[in-house]
Design an enzyme around this catalytic site. Structure first.
Site, mmCIF file in Angstrom:
data_model
loop_
_atom_site.group_PDB
_atom_site.id
_atom_site.type_symbol
_atom_site.label_atom_id
_atom_site.label_comp_id
_atom_site.label_asym_id
_atom_site.label_seq_id
_atom_site.Cartn_x
_atom_site.Cartn_y
_atom_site.Cartn_z
ATOM 1 N N LYS A 85 19.865 2.526 49.847
ATOM 2 C CA LYS A 85 20.010 1.108 50.165
ATOM 3 C C LYS A 85 18.611 0.556 50.416
ATOM 4 O O LYS A 85 17.878 1.059 51.255
ATOM 5 C CB LYS A 85 20.893 0.939 51.409
ATOM 6 C CG LYS A 85 21.372 -0.488 51.650
ATOM 7 C CD LYS A 85 22.411 -0.901 50.621
ATOM 8 C CE LYS A 85 23.118 -2.183 50.996
ATOM 9 N NZ LYS A 85 24.054 -1.995 52.129
ATOM 10 N N HIS A 86 18.244 -0.460 49.668
ATOM 11 C CA HIS A 86 16.924 -1.081 49.799
ATOM 12 C C HIS A 86 15.808 -0.034 49.688
ATOM 13 O O HIS A 86 14.873 -0.002 50.496
ATOM 14 C CB HIS A 86 16.814 -1.857 51.100
ATOM 15 C CG HIS A 86 17.813 -2.966 51.221
ATOM 16 N ND1 HIS A 86 17.977 -3.923 50.239
ATOM 17 C CD2 HIS A 86 18.710 -3.267 52.184
ATOM 18 C CE1 HIS A 86 18.930 -4.760 50.607
ATOM 19 N NE2 HIS A 86 19.403 -4.384 51.769
ATOM 20 N N LYS A 97 -8.315 1.504 2.858
ATOM 21 C CA LYS A 97 -7.523 0.870 1.804
ATOM 22 C C LYS A 97 -7.432 -0.645 1.975
ATOM 23 O O LYS A 97 -7.468 -1.392 1.005
ATOM 24 C CB LYS A 97 -6.119 1.476 1.718
ATOM 25 C CG LYS A 97 -5.336 1.522 3.018
ATOM 26 C CD LYS A 97 -4.081 2.369 2.857
ATOM 27 C CE LYS A 97 -3.368 2.575 4.181
ATOM 28 N NZ LYS A 97 -2.236 3.507 4.073
ATOM 29 N N HIS A 147 4.498 4.034 50.954
ATOM 30 C CA HIS A 147 4.361 2.653 51.414
ATOM 31 C C HIS A 147 4.969 1.668 50.430
ATOM 32 O O HIS A 147 5.274 2.019 49.313
ATOM 33 C CB HIS A 147 2.880 2.325 51.628
ATOM 34 C CG HIS A 147 2.276 3.081 52.762
ATOM 35 N ND1 HIS A 147 1.456 4.166 52.564
ATOM 36 C CD2 HIS A 147 2.402 2.929 54.108
ATOM 37 C CE1 HIS A 147 1.069 4.641 53.749
ATOM 38 N NE2 HIS A 147 1.640 3.914 54.699
ATOM 39 N N ASN A 193 6.791 4.796 58.507
ATOM 40 C CA ASN A 193 6.867 6.136 59.060
ATOM 41 C C ASN A 193 8.280 6.689 58.898
ATOM 42 O O ASN A 193 9.238 5.996 59.184
ATOM 43 C CB ASN A 193 6.492 6.122 60.538
ATOM 44 C CG ASN A 193 5.012 5.924 60.778
ATOM 45 O OD1 ASN A 193 4.205 6.578 60.155
ATOM 46 N ND2 ASN A 193 4.661 5.031 61.698
ATOM 47 N N ARG A 251 17.903 -11.851 35.698
ATOM 48 C CA ARG A 251 18.364 -13.150 36.216
ATOM 49 C C ARG A 251 17.339 -13.728 37.183
ATOM 50 O O ARG A 251 17.081 -14.921 37.195
ATOM 51 C CB ARG A 251 19.716 -12.991 36.907
ATOM 52 C CG ARG A 251 20.838 -12.545 35.975
ATOM 53 C CD ARG A 251 22.192 -12.665 36.642
ATOM 54 N NE ARG A 251 22.318 -11.887 37.866
ATOM 55 C CZ ARG A 251 22.588 -10.585 37.904
ATOM 56 N NH1 ARG A 251 22.755 -9.911 36.776
ATOM 57 N NH2 ARG A 251 22.712 -9.952 39.057
ATOM 58 N N THR A 279 0.839 -1.195 0.000
ATOM 59 C CA THR A 279 0.000 0.000 0.000
ATOM 60 C C THR A 279 0.874 1.245 0.000
ATOM 61 O O THR A 279 2.002 1.240 0.494
ATOM 62 C CB THR A 279 -0.876 0.048 1.273
ATOM 63 O OG1 THR A 279 -0.023 0.084 2.428
ATOM 64 C CG2 THR A 279 -1.798 -1.157 1.361
ATOM 65 N N GLY A 280 0.332 2.319 -0.553
ATOM 66 C CA GLY A 280 0.889 3.658 -0.458
ATOM 67 C C GLY A 280 2.390 3.790 -0.504
ATOM 68 O O GLY A 280 3.072 3.350 -1.434
ATOM 69 N N ARG A 331 6.121 6.021 64.738
ATOM 70 C CA ARG A 331 6.937 7.195 64.421
ATOM 71 C C ARG A 331 7.981 7.426 65.512
ATOM 72 O O ARG A 331 9.074 7.928 65.242
ATOM 73 C CB ARG A 331 6.017 8.420 64.273
ATOM 74 C CG ARG A 331 6.628 9.572 63.520
ATOM 75 C CD ARG A 331 5.549 10.523 63.051
ATOM 76 N NE ARG A 331 4.666 9.871 62.091
ATOM 77 C CZ ARG A 331 4.938 9.702 60.803
ATOM 78 N NH1 ARG A 331 6.073 10.159 60.317
ATOM 79 N NH2 ARG A 331 4.087 9.108 60.005
#
Length: 529
Positions: A280-281, A69, A529, A423, A218, A37-38, A443
Site C-alpha cells: 500500500k503506497h 551505401k 528513500h 526509517n 489518466r 537498398t539491399g 527509528r
C-alpha cells in the site's frame, strides 16, 4: 502557400520488414517512385514491385559489407534540399539530384542484439550509421520531407495520402519529425549506455536515458498532474512486461505500487516456498511465506488487514483458484504473479475492477541495473540495490546467539526491510510480518508504530497478545542509540538484525545483552528513500 506537399519519390530501407510489401504496393499504386537498398529492395522486387537501387542513383555500389551505401550527396542532397530555395534547386539540377519526398527507415536491431547477449564485435556491427544520418537529414527538412521510423505509422502515412490526394500536411510531417529525432536519440542512448557498461565506465561524462511510450495515463500521483508510462526496452519481468488479463487501465500509482510489490516478492525463491507481498503506497503492509499461496496470502493479510484493503498483491508462484477466491474477499486493486490458472482467471472475472497481471517469470533480484531519480537541475543515478545477505555473512555480537528458527525469521525480516521506506522497522514471526513501521524521521517512531499496528491487529483477530511477542526485528540501518532497540524489546522482540556501524554500537550491544536479546550485524544497510 499551402503546406501540403506531394510524395513522388520514396526511399525505403528497413531492417524490420513488417508491413513493407503492403506499404510498397500502396505507394506504387499512387505512382510513387521507389528507391531502396539491399534486402529491402530484394523483398520489394520479389513482390513484383519496380524498385531502383540506391547504388544506381549514387553511381557507387554498396561496399564494405553494406557499411557504405546511402552516405552520398545524391541521397542526402535529395533529403536536405529546400524546394523553395532557388540556389538549392539550381544545385540539384546541376548535379542531377532528385528530391526524395519520403524516407522510410527502421534501424539495425542494436537493442535486440544486446538483449540477446551478443558479443562485442556483433554489437558493434549492429550499430546503424547510414540510417540515423538519413533520418536526421529528412527530419530536419520536414517542411518538405516525410520521415517514417515506426512500422505502426505506415497506416497513418497512407491515410494522409488518401485524404490529401497524394500529399501530406506540414503538421503531419512535423509529428513524424519529432518521432524521428526521438528514435535516433534513443538509439544513440542505447549505444552509449552499452559502451559504458562494456568498457566498465561507472560514471561516464554524459548519461542518456530513453523510453518508449507504453501508455498515456489518466493522470499522475494526483488528478492535476499529467503522466505517461514509458518502457526502457529491457526484458526484466515486471509491470512493464506483464500481460493484463482484466480490469480497467492501470494508474500511475498502481504501476508504482505493483512494481514495488513484485520486486519484494521476488526476494523469495518459489522453489523454497510460496510467498505473498501486499503493498500500500509503495510500502509492504504484509509479507509472508507458506507451503501454499493461500497460506502465504492469509498470513500476509493478517499482518495489517486494514491497510491491505485496496492494496496490491504480488505472488511468487502462479495464482491458483483457492488463493484467487480468498483474494476476492476484499477489494484489491491489482494482483501480479508469474502466471494464473484458467480457474483463477475465471474467479477474478467476476471482479471487473480487479486487475490481473501475469509475467511468466520473476525479476532477478541479483541482476544489475541503474535507478534514476530526478532532482532540481539534475539526475541522481545509482546501481540498483541488489545487496544480499546469507546466514554465513551475519556476525553475532551479543552473548546470546539466535536459534536456527530465529535466524530464519531474521533473514526474512531483513529481506522485507530492504523494501520498506526508511526509517524502517519490521517485526517477523514464523516467516510472516507482524508489524511494519515505515518512512518515519525517527527509528524509535518506526518501532512504536509497527508495534502499535501489531497490537491493533491482535485485538481485531481476538488474539491474547500481539504477535510481536517472541518476534524477530529488522532495522534497515543501524540503531544510533539504544532507545529504538529498547522499544523493539518492549514490543516483545527477542532477536534483532541490523547493519551495525554506529559510534555507539557498544552501548547498543550492551543494552541488548541486558535485555536478553540475541543480535546480529549484517555490515550492510538498505536505506530506501
Amino acid at each position: 502557400m499551402t503546406d501540403l506537399h506531394p510524395v513522388r519519390r520514396a526511399l525505403l530501407s528497413v531492417s524490420d520488414k513488417t508491413g513493407l510489401i503492403d506499404l510498397g504496393k500502396a505507394l506504387a499504386d499512387r505512382g510513387v517512385e521507389l528507391l531502396s537498398t539491399g534486402g529491402t529492395a530484394k523483398a520489394l522486387r520479389d513482390a513484383g514491385l519496380a524498385v531502383k537501387d540506391v547504388s544506381e542513383v549514387t553511381g557507387f555500389p554498396e561496399m564494405m559489407d553494406g557499411r557504405v551505401k546511402t552516405l552520398h550527396p545524391m541521397v542526402h542532397g535529395g533529403l536536405l534540399a529546400l524546394r523553395d530555395n532557388d540556389a538549392h534547386v539550381a544545385a540539384m539540377q546541376e548535379h542531377g539530384i532528385g528530391p526524395i519526398d519520403l524516407l522510410v527507415v527502421n534501424l539495425y536491431p542494436f537493442e535486440e542484439t544486446v538483449a540477446k547477449g551478443a558479443g562485442y564485435d556483433e554489437c558493434i556491427e549492429n550499430i546503424d550509421i547510414g540510417g540515423p544520418a538519413m533520418i536526421r537529414a529528412a527530419a530536419k527538412n520536414h517542411t518538405f520531407v516525410n520521415v517514417v521510423v515506426d512500422v505502426e505509422d505506415y497506416s497513418a502515412l497512407l491515410d494522409q495520402l488518401e485524404e490529401n490526394y497524394g500529399k501530406t500536411s506540414l503538421g503531419f510531417r512535423q509529428w513524424l519529425a519529432q518521432k524521428a529525432y526521438a528514435r535516433t536519440g534513443a538509439y544513440d542512448a542505447a549505444v552509449s549506455s552499452w559502451l559504458a557498461d562494456a568498457l566498465q565506465i561507472d560514471t561516464p561524462k554524459r548519461r542518456v536515458f530513453a523510453g518508449e511510450l507504453k501508455q498515456p495515463l489518466r493522470y499522475g500521483e494526483n488528478s492535476h498532474q499529467q503522466a505517461a508510462f514509458y518502457v526502457d526496452g529491457s526484458d526484466r519481468p515486471g509491470v512493464a512486461t506483464a500481460v493484463q488479463h482484466q480490469g480497467k487501465e492501470l494508474s500511475y500509482n498502481n504501476i508504482n505500487d505493483t512494481d514495488a510489490a513484485f520486486e519484494l516478492v521476488a526476494e523469495f525463491d518459489p522453489r523454497d516456498s510460496a510467498a505473498c507481498a501486499i503493498i500500500k503506497h509503495a510500502n509492504p503492509c504484509g509479507v509472508a511465506t507458506g507451503a501454499t499461496l493461500l497460506e502465504a496470502y492469509k498470513a500476509a493479510f493478517d499482518c495489517d488487514r486494514t491497510s491491505a484493503f485496496g492494496g496490491i498483491v504480488a505472488l511468487n508462484r502462479p495464482l491458483d483458484a483457492e488463493t484467487a477466491r480468498e483474494i476476492t474477499g476484499i477489494f484489491t486493486e491489482v494482483v501480479i504473479a508469474p502466471g494464473a490458472t484458467d480457474e483463477a482467471k475465471a474467479i477474478f472475472a467476476a471482479k471487473k475492477n480487479l486487475r490481473l497481471l501475469t509475467t511468466e517469470a520473476l525479476p532477478g533480484v541479483r541482476a544489475g541495473g541503474k535507478t534514476v531519480r530526478q532532482v532540481a537541475g539534475g539526475l541522481l543515478v545509482q546501481d540498483k540495490d541488489n545487496g544480499h545477505i546469507e546466514m554465513d555473512d551475519l556476525t553475532v555480537v551479543t552473548k546470546l546467539a539466535p536459534t536456527p528458527e530465529q535466524m530464519r525469521d531474521l533473514l526474512f525480516a531483513w529481506k522485507v526491510a530492504k523494501h520498506v521506506k526508511s526509517n524502517a522497522i519490521v517485526y517477523v514471526k514464523n516467516e510472516a510480518t507482524v508489524g511494519v513501521g515505515a518512512g518515519q524521521m525517527s527509528r524509535v517512531d518506526s518501532a512504536l508504530i509497527a508495534a502499535k499496528k501489531a497490537e491493533r491487529m491482535a485485538e481485531s483477530l481476538g488474539l491474547p497478545e500481539p504477535l510481536t511477542i517472541g518476534s524477530a526485528v529488522a532495522s534497515d540501518a543501524f540503531f544510533p542509540f539504544p532507545d529504538g532497540l529498547m522499544e523493539a524489546a518492549a514490543a516483545g522482540a527477542t532477536c534483532v538484525i541490523q547493519p551495525g556501524g554506529s559510534m555507539r554500537d557498544d552501548e547498543v550491544i550492551a543494552a541488548a545483552d541486558e535485555a536478553g536479546l540475541a543480535m546480529v550485524f549484517t555490515g550492510m544497510r538498505h536505506f530506501r528513500h
